[in-house]
Design a protein around this motif. Structure first.
Motif, PDB file in Angstrom:
ATOM      1  N   PRO A  74       0.872  -1.230  -0.028  1.00  0.00           N
ATOM      2  CA  PRO A  74      -0.150   0.026   0.125  1.00  0.00           C
ATOM      3  C   PRO A  74       0.876   1.152   0.031  1.00  0.00           C
ATOM      4  O   PRO A  74       1.873   1.187   0.602  1.00  0.00           O
ATOM      5  CB  PRO A  74      -0.753  -0.115   1.448  1.00  0.00           C
ATOM      6  N   SER A  75       0.394   2.238  -0.696  1.00  0.00           N
ATOM      7  CA  SER A  75       1.221   3.436  -0.890  1.00  0.00           C
ATOM      8  C   SER A  75       0.171   4.730  -0.885  1.00  0.00           C
ATOM      9  O   SER A  75       0.411   5.600  -1.745  1.00  0.00           O
ATOM     10  CB  SER A  75       2.308   3.407  -2.105  1.00  0.00           C
ATOM     11  N   TYR A 314      -0.260  -8.335   3.465  1.00  0.00           N
ATOM     12  CA  TYR A 314      -1.098  -8.446   2.391  1.00  0.00           C
ATOM     13  C   TYR A 314      -0.675  -9.457   1.576  1.00  0.00           C
ATOM     14  O   TYR A 314       0.405 -10.049   1.195  1.00  0.00           O
ATOM     15  CB  TYR A 314      -0.458  -6.897   1.530  1.00  0.00           C
ATOM     16  N   HIS A 346       2.389   5.192   5.961  1.00  0.00           N
ATOM     17  CA  HIS A 346       1.388   4.951   5.257  1.00  0.00           C
ATOM     18  C   HIS A 346       0.109   4.545   5.951  1.00  0.00           C
ATOM     19  O   HIS A 346       0.270   4.009   6.930  1.00  0.00           O
ATOM     20  CB  HIS A 346       1.693   4.075   3.967  1.00  0.00           C
ATOM     21  N   HIS A 349      -4.678   0.168   5.964  1.00  0.00           N
ATOM     22  CA  HIS A 349      -5.634  -0.630   5.300  1.00  0.00           C
ATOM     23  C   HIS A 349      -6.570   0.543   4.522  1.00  0.00           C
ATOM     24  O   HIS A 349      -7.348   1.242   5.326  1.00  0.00           O
ATOM     25  CB  HIS A 349      -6.437  -1.466   6.403  1.00  0.00           C
ATOM     26  N   SER A 350      -6.819   0.501   3.227  1.00  0.00           N
ATOM     27  CA  SER A 350      -7.699   1.074   2.539  1.00  0.00           C
ATOM     28  C   SER A 350      -8.593   0.117   1.677  1.00  0.00           C
ATOM     29  O   SER A 350      -8.246  -0.956   1.397  1.00  0.00           O
ATOM     30  CB  SER A 350      -7.003   2.129   1.661  1.00  0.00           C
ATOM     31  N   ASP A 353      -7.670  -2.805  -1.286  1.00  0.00           N
ATOM     32  CA  ASP A 353      -6.209  -3.097  -0.955  1.00  0.00           C
ATOM     33  C   ASP A 353      -6.405  -4.846  -0.560  1.00  0.00           C
ATOM     34  O   ASP A 353      -7.578  -5.383  -0.652  1.00  0.00           O
ATOM     35  CB  ASP A 353      -5.465  -2.598   0.074  1.00  0.00           C
ATOM     36  N   TYR A 355      -5.135  -6.731   1.930  1.00  0.00           N
ATOM     37  CA  TYR A 355      -4.783  -6.819   3.298  1.00  0.00           C
ATOM     38  C   TYR A 355      -5.539  -8.098   3.954  1.00  0.00           C
ATOM     39  O   TYR A 355      -6.474  -8.362   3.787  1.00  0.00           O
ATOM     40  CB  TYR A 355      -5.398  -5.540   4.320  1.00  0.00           C
TER      41      TYR A 355
END
Length: 363
Positions: A74-75, A314, A346, A349-350, A353, A355
């Protein structure tokens, strides 16, 4: 993103200390703000602060089709601020007792804590709507500032000239005095008119105080850690806290595929190299890759949120875990995302993604 087992540096098993080097020379370009999010645009750069060409990445194996993002981590960083910390005592001997009680757990001198607290208490009176916290000032004190800034709060000459006047309790304010500098720094932060108790206001105020993206990340990371430990000082000697401190010290180093850090001959780390080194510094051995770490550490129940120092994973639990980060708290992780980016903070968790869950190497 993590390499296969045979891509890791064999020297890493013998390296125990000393990766936290060279923070002052880490040059990064600004992260753009997009739709309320800070995207991970930290290109590697030379000492000038201007971007330079990034070497082509080392060829690596194909990533399983069931992973999202081609194996990269994730970024995205959602605009954030530190959690609310333990409130300081209001004055005199009570303030001194408060500072002495937190000095050891936070690894910050009591005199500095008294100065930071005085900055908060003074701004409560001068600008009560600002909601400045002492942990923000402590985070600035821990950060690496650009050249031309001085004193414990990294004030520019212009900031000190404007905000270092009429400091309560002294006739000769000094930029090198942590108490005086904390009040001046608080005034500079609150001059934006922002509410530092919320993510957008805090993020904007720190960016205007000092525009370096590395500075802002260091302030956020260390302020978050100080807030967490102020509420639970007993955590200070836990391996999870020691690992987090180590990882925060690597902010700004480049992502390096298969990298195990400067003392192992690499300029930086990849994702699992960073988590392994962080826990190794805390006396806990981990396997080298994200997948092997996922399968070796105790899982955190899905019904529970991650805690400080947990590993966040992830990929696909049944086939391949391709990425790992170290949880900082407040929805944030310390992350070595992918080639062309630096180690940075970062959102862990969005939506969208891959995760999988968290693991706890040690409490």
């Amino acid at each position: 993103m993590t390499p296969p087992d045979d891509a890791s540096d064999p020297k890493s098993a013998d390296v125990k200390k000393g990766w936290a080097r060279g923070a002052a020379t880490r040059g990064l370009v600004a992260l753009p703000l997009v739709a309320g999010l800070v995207t991970a645009g930290w290109l590697l750069s030379g000492g000038t602060g201007h971007p330079t060409a990034v070497a082509p990445p080392t060829p690596r194996p194909e990533v399983a089709a069931n992973t999202i993002g081609g194996g990269a981590g994730p970024s995205v960083l959602e605009v954030s601020s530190p959690v609310q910390a333990q409130e300081p005592a209001k004055a005199g001997s009570q303030l001194e007792t408060w500072a002495q009680g937190l000095s050891g757990p936070l690894e910050v001198p009591a005199q500095s804590l008294m100065g930071y607290a005085t900055g908060e208490l003074t701004l409560r009176t001068e600008q009560p709507a600002c909601h400045l916290s002492w942990v923000t000032l402590a985070g600035i004190g821990k950060s690496t500032a650009a050249d031309g800034r001085g004193g414990p709060l990294k004030l520019s000459a212009q900031q000190w000239k404007r905000w270092g006047r009429d400091i309560p309790g002294t006739t000769k304010p000094s930029v090198t005095n942590v108490r005086d500098a904390s009040i001046a720094a608080g005034r500079a932060l609150c001059a934006t008119g922002a509410d530092l108790g919320g993510g957008n206001g805090w993020w904007d105020a720190i960016g205007k105080y000092e525009s370096s993206p590395l500075f802002r990340q260091q302030v956020l990371g260390n302020a978050q850690l100080y807030a967490t430990l102020s509420l639970d000082p007993a955590k200070t000697n836990a391996p999870s806290t020691r690992a987090t401190r180590f990882a925060l010290g690597q902010l700004g180093l480049p992502y390096v595929w298969g990298g195990n850090g400067p003392d192992a001959g690499a300029a930086g780390f990849d994702c699992s190299g960073l988590t392994k080194a962080s826990y190794e510094d805390a006396g806990v051995e981990l396997p080298r890759t994200a997948d092997s770490q996922f399968r070796s550490v105790p899982s955190v129940p899905a019904s529970q949120p991650p805690q400080l120092g947990d590993l966040v994973f992830y990929g696909n639990a049944a086939t391949n875990i391709h990425h790992v980060g170290l949880y900082l708290g407040n929805g944030l992780m310390i992350n070595a995302p992918t080639e062309g980016q630096a180690i940075q903070i970062h959102t862990y968790h969005s939506a969208g993604d891959d995760y999988v869950g968290a693991g706890r190497p040690a409490s």
